[in-house]
Design a protein around this motif. Structure first.
Motif, short mmCIF file in Angstrom:
data_model
loop_
_atom_site.label_atom_id
_atom_site.label_comp_id
_atom_site.label_asym_id
_atom_site.label_seq_id
_atom_site.Cartn_x
_atom_site.Cartn_y
_atom_site.Cartn_z
N LYS A 29 12.19 -7.38 -13.19
CA LYS A 29 12.26 -6.89 -11.80
C LYS A 29 11.01 -6.63 -11.27
CE LYS A 29 13.65 -2.65 -9.19
NZ LYS A 29 14.11 -1.14 -9.42
N VAL A 30 10.98 -7.41 -10.03
CA VAL A 30 9.75 -7.23 -8.98
C VAL A 30 9.26 -5.96 -8.50
CG1 VAL A 30 8.63 -8.35 -7.08
CG2 VAL A 30 10.18 -9.49 -8.42
N PRO A 31 8.12 -5.37 -9.06
CA PRO A 31 7.83 -4.18 -8.84
C PRO A 31 7.41 -4.16 -7.26
CG PRO A 31 6.02 -4.95 -9.91
CD PRO A 31 7.02 -6.25 -9.98
N GLU A 32 7.55 -3.20 -6.46
CA GLU A 32 6.97 -3.05 -4.97
C GLU A 32 6.76 -1.55 -4.65
OE1 GLU A 32 7.97 -4.13 -0.24
OE2 GLU A 32 9.21 -5.07 -2.06
N VAL A 33 5.39 -1.30 -4.92
CA VAL A 33 4.75 -0.02 -4.81
C VAL A 33 4.30 0.24 -3.30
CG1 VAL A 33 3.26 1.80 -5.64
CG2 VAL A 33 4.32 0.30 -7.35
N PRO A 34 4.68 1.37 -2.70
CA PRO A 34 4.26 1.26 -1.41
C PRO A 34 2.45 1.64 -1.23
CG PRO A 34 6.05 2.89 -1.61
CD PRO A 34 5.77 2.23 -3.22
N LEU A 35 2.09 1.01 -0.42
CA LEU A 35 0.61 1.04 -0.17
C LEU A 35 0.37 2.11 0.74
CD1 LEU A 35 -0.51 -2.96 -0.22
CD2 LEU A 35 -0.26 -1.06 -2.09
N ARG A 36 -0.71 3.13 0.16
CA ARG A 36 -1.16 4.21 1.22
C ARG A 36 -2.66 4.52 0.92
NH1 ARG A 36 0.30 9.96 -0.01
NH2 ARG A 36 -2.02 9.88 0.97
N TYR A 37 -3.15 5.23 1.80
CA TYR A 37 -4.33 5.59 1.80
C TYR A 37 -4.82 7.07 1.17
CZ TYR A 37 -5.78 1.51 4.25
OH TYR A 37 -5.67 0.25 4.88
N PHE A 38 -5.58 7.54 0.71
CA PHE A 38 -6.06 8.91 0.09
C PHE A 38 -7.26 9.38 0.73
CE2 PHE A 38 -3.43 6.96 -3.16
CZ PHE A 38 -2.27 8.10 -3.38
N ASN A 39 -8.18 8.73 0.86
CA ASN A 39 -9.45 9.25 1.36
C ASN A 39 -10.34 7.92 1.75
OD1 ASN A 39 -10.94 7.98 -0.97
ND2 ASN A 39 -10.08 10.18 -1.97
N GLN A 52 -13.84 11.64 3.18
CA GLN A 52 -12.98 12.39 4.27
C GLN A 52 -11.54 12.00 3.81
OE1 GLN A 52 -13.32 13.72 7.53
NE2 GLN A 52 -11.34 13.97 6.95
N PHE A 53 -10.89 13.20 3.51
CA PHE A 53 -9.39 12.73 3.07
C PHE A 53 -8.60 12.36 4.43
CE2 PHE A 53 -11.31 15.62 -0.14
CZ PHE A 53 -11.22 15.19 -1.25
N VAL A 54 -7.71 11.74 3.96
CA VAL A 54 -6.83 11.28 5.18
C VAL A 54 -5.22 11.11 4.89
CG1 VAL A 54 -8.64 9.62 5.68
CG2 VAL A 54 -6.84 8.80 4.19
N THR A 55 -4.31 10.77 5.64
CA THR A 55 -2.74 10.80 5.50
C THR A 55 -2.66 9.35 4.98
OG1 THR A 55 -2.67 9.57 7.91
CG2 THR A 55 -2.58 12.29 7.65
N ALA A 56 -1.62 9.18 4.57
CA ALA A 56 -1.10 7.93 3.98
C ALA A 56 -1.27 6.65 4.75
CB ALA A 56 0.41 7.98 3.48
N ASP A 57 -1.18 6.94 6.21
CA ASP A 57 -1.65 5.85 7.23
C ASP A 57 -3.14 5.96 7.59
OD1 ASP A 57 -1.13 8.10 8.81
OD2 ASP A 57 -0.23 7.10 10.29
N ASP A 58 -4.06 6.61 6.80
CA ASP A 58 -5.43 6.67 7.23
C ASP A 58 -5.84 7.41 8.37
OD1 ASP A 58 -7.66 5.48 5.85
OD2 ASP A 58 -7.93 4.00 7.52
N ARG A 59 -5.37 8.36 8.66
CA ARG A 59 -5.73 9.26 9.70
C ARG A 59 -6.36 10.60 9.17
NH1 ARG A 59 -1.59 11.65 11.77
NH2 ARG A 59 -0.05 10.58 10.54
N SER A 60 -7.58 10.91 9.50
CA SER A 60 -8.45 12.18 8.80
C SER A 60 -7.47 13.27 9.09
CB SER A 60 -9.68 12.25 9.68
OG SER A 60 -10.48 11.06 9.52
N VAL A 61 -7.72 14.33 8.10
CA VAL A 61 -7.12 15.37 8.05
C VAL A 61 -8.49 16.55 7.90
CG1 VAL A 61 -4.91 14.78 6.83
CG2 VAL A 61 -6.87 15.47 5.46
N ASP A 62 -8.11 17.86 7.94
CA ASP A 62 -9.28 18.79 7.93
C ASP A 62 -9.73 19.19 6.67
OD1 ASP A 62 -9.57 19.20 10.66
OD2 ASP A 62 -8.02 20.78 10.75
N ARG A 63 -9.94 18.07 5.62
CA ARG A 63 -10.55 18.37 4.45
C ARG A 63 -11.41 17.20 4.14
NH1 ARG A 63 -7.85 17.65 0.00
NH2 ARG A 63 -5.94 16.37 0.96
N ALA A 64 -12.68 17.53 3.91
CA ALA A 64 -13.78 16.63 3.64
C ALA A 64 -14.77 17.52 2.55
CB ALA A 64 -14.67 16.44 4.75
N LEU A 65 -15.15 16.29 1.33
CA LEU A 65 -16.07 16.72 0.66
C LEU A 65 -17.29 16.41 1.03
CD1 LEU A 65 -16.44 17.91 -2.53
CD2 LEU A 65 -16.19 15.60 -3.29
N THR A 66 -18.22 16.95 0.74
CA THR A 66 -19.70 16.51 1.45
C THR A 66 -21.07 16.70 0.74
OG1 THR A 66 -20.37 18.67 2.34
CG2 THR A 66 -19.13 17.03 3.78
#
Length: 407
Positions: free
Chosen positions: A318-328, A341-355
């Motif tokens: 069976k051919v695996p097909e894993v959805p591609l997404r972003y985390f940070n 900078q933490f982001v949504t699955a489609d790469d938009r920034s959220v109000d969480r960041a490590l500095t």
């Protein structure tokens, strides 16, 4: 018959794809030829460090792929004929540099990546430095070292590459007048916390930030913005984006408007099913059906996906097909500072960041992990290999090039 797999390009995506294929498939069933003009792996995500004067660890491919069965072909790609299923390459070394050879394939992995994009801005090609290649980073390194105290450096582009480059240069060369020209506002893609930290770091490093400063021409000692400002620039560093390798446009592959090869969820060309494309060369869709951005963060999982799909199709599972997404988004701001900078699955920034230093450590772990994945391409090799059940449509195995030794 051995199924012939040819991988074009040995950046993060090509090298990882070749190694993962070697891990999934048996050498008696397939040949895997990795084509690249340079003998060493280039850590592209660290080229801003190289330009700033740091030395990077050498990572020769022959050592990385020793014992895997992957054949390294030191050559540049000059043509791809997807109808004949053949690639023309020009030798990069050996007794006849430049001599051309044709490599036939049953499956092709196109991973030629991208280069710098001058955007058609007058003077950029002639006067600006680029950071998309090791050669470009080394030229910039020499130029920065030769500048007298107080001379001006302008980095054009406020994206990830521009931000990393300007902070690295300013930290390594505090004697220079370093500035950043951005089209909008500084860090406008970041969260409020991320923007505030970026302003804090650039201020501490003495970087002048020119906002709303779209550069529309580059001279030998200045840049001019669209609103008429002239910014002194003994050195201009151009980081406004990347452009795909032009070779794909000369093929019959279906391309997007930006020249990227259109692929399905398994990184397979929608027009030619024996061709897979990964990394910056491919237009793949992620979360919310948005095209993935050109980046290592996109390219590595694309390489995993392609290699696993090729192996699955060849071995009849069976051919695996894993959805591609972003985390940070991981940003280095010199050697002691960082921003995650933490982001949504489609790469938009959220109000969480490590500095701060913890973020710098996090980014360093990510970079080392990516390099480790390339340098250890066949971890778990004995347990994962499967026999090929279909060898592709051809009548006889192709010859193995004499100067492409098994490494």
């Amino acid at each position: 018959m051995q199924h012939r797999i040819v991988v074009l390009g040995a950046g993060y995506t090509g090298a990882i794809a070749a190694g993962r294929l070697a891990r999934r498939l048996r050498p008696e069933d397939v040949t895997i030829t990795l084509v690249n003009p340079e003998p060493d792996f280039v850590e592209r995500v660290r080229l801003h460090q190289l330009a700033a004067g740091q030395d990077l660890k050498a990572r020769p491919f022959r050592a990385m792929f020793a014992g895997t069965g992957v054949r390294l072909k030191l050559a540049g790609v000059t043509a791809v004929d997807v109808e004949r299923k053949a690639v023309t390459v020009a030798a990069a070394d050996g007794p006849e540099p430049g001599a051309e050879e044709v490599l036939e394939y049953d499956t092709l992995v196109y991973a030629l990546g991208s280069g710098w994009n001058d955007g058609g801005v007058p003077g950029a090609t002639e006067h600006a430095h680029e950071l998309s290649s090791r050669a470009g980073a080394l030229r910039l390194r020499d130029r920065l070292a030769a500048l007298a105290d107080g001379r001006s450096v302008v980095v054009v582009g406020g994206g990830l590459t521009g931000v990393e480059a300007v902070t690295e240069i300013a930290e390594a060369h505090p004697r220079l007048d370093v500035s950043l020209a951005v089209r909008g506002t500084l860090g406008d893609w970041l969260s409020e916390k991320g923007r505030a930290h970026l302003r804090k770091v650039t201020g501490r490093l003495g970087i002048t930030v020119h906002e709303h400063a779209a550069v529309d021409s580059v001279g030998y000692n200045h840049v001019t913005t669209a609103d008429g400002r002239s910014l002194p620039a003994d050195v201009t560093v151009w980081t406004t984006g990347f452009a795909t390798h032009g070779l794909a446009r000369s093929t019959a592959l279906e391309l997007a408007d930006d020249g990227r090869i259109v692929v399905d969820g398994t990184m397979r060309s929608v027009s030619h099913p024996d061709v897979y494309a990964v990394g910056d060369a491919a237009r793949a869709l992620g979360a919310e059906d948005k095209p993935l951005r050109m980046s290592c963060a996109s390219g590595v999982p694309m390489a995993w996906q392609a290699a696993d799909a090729i192996a699955a199709r060849l071995t009849g599972v069976k051919v695996p097909e894993v959805p591609l997404r972003y985390f940070n988004q991981c940003v280095s701001l010199g050697r002691g500072e960082g921003l995650i900078q933490f982001v949504t699955a489609d790469d938009r920034s959220v109000d969480r960041a490590l500095t701060g230093r913890l973020a710098a450590f996090y980014k360093e772990v990510v970079c080392k992990g990516a390099a480790w994945g390339v340098a250890n391409p066949t971890m778990g090799l004995p347990a994962r290999r499967r026999p090929v059940v279909t060898a592709g449509a051809r009548t006889a195995p192709g010859p193995v090039p004499a100067d492409a030794p098994t490494v």
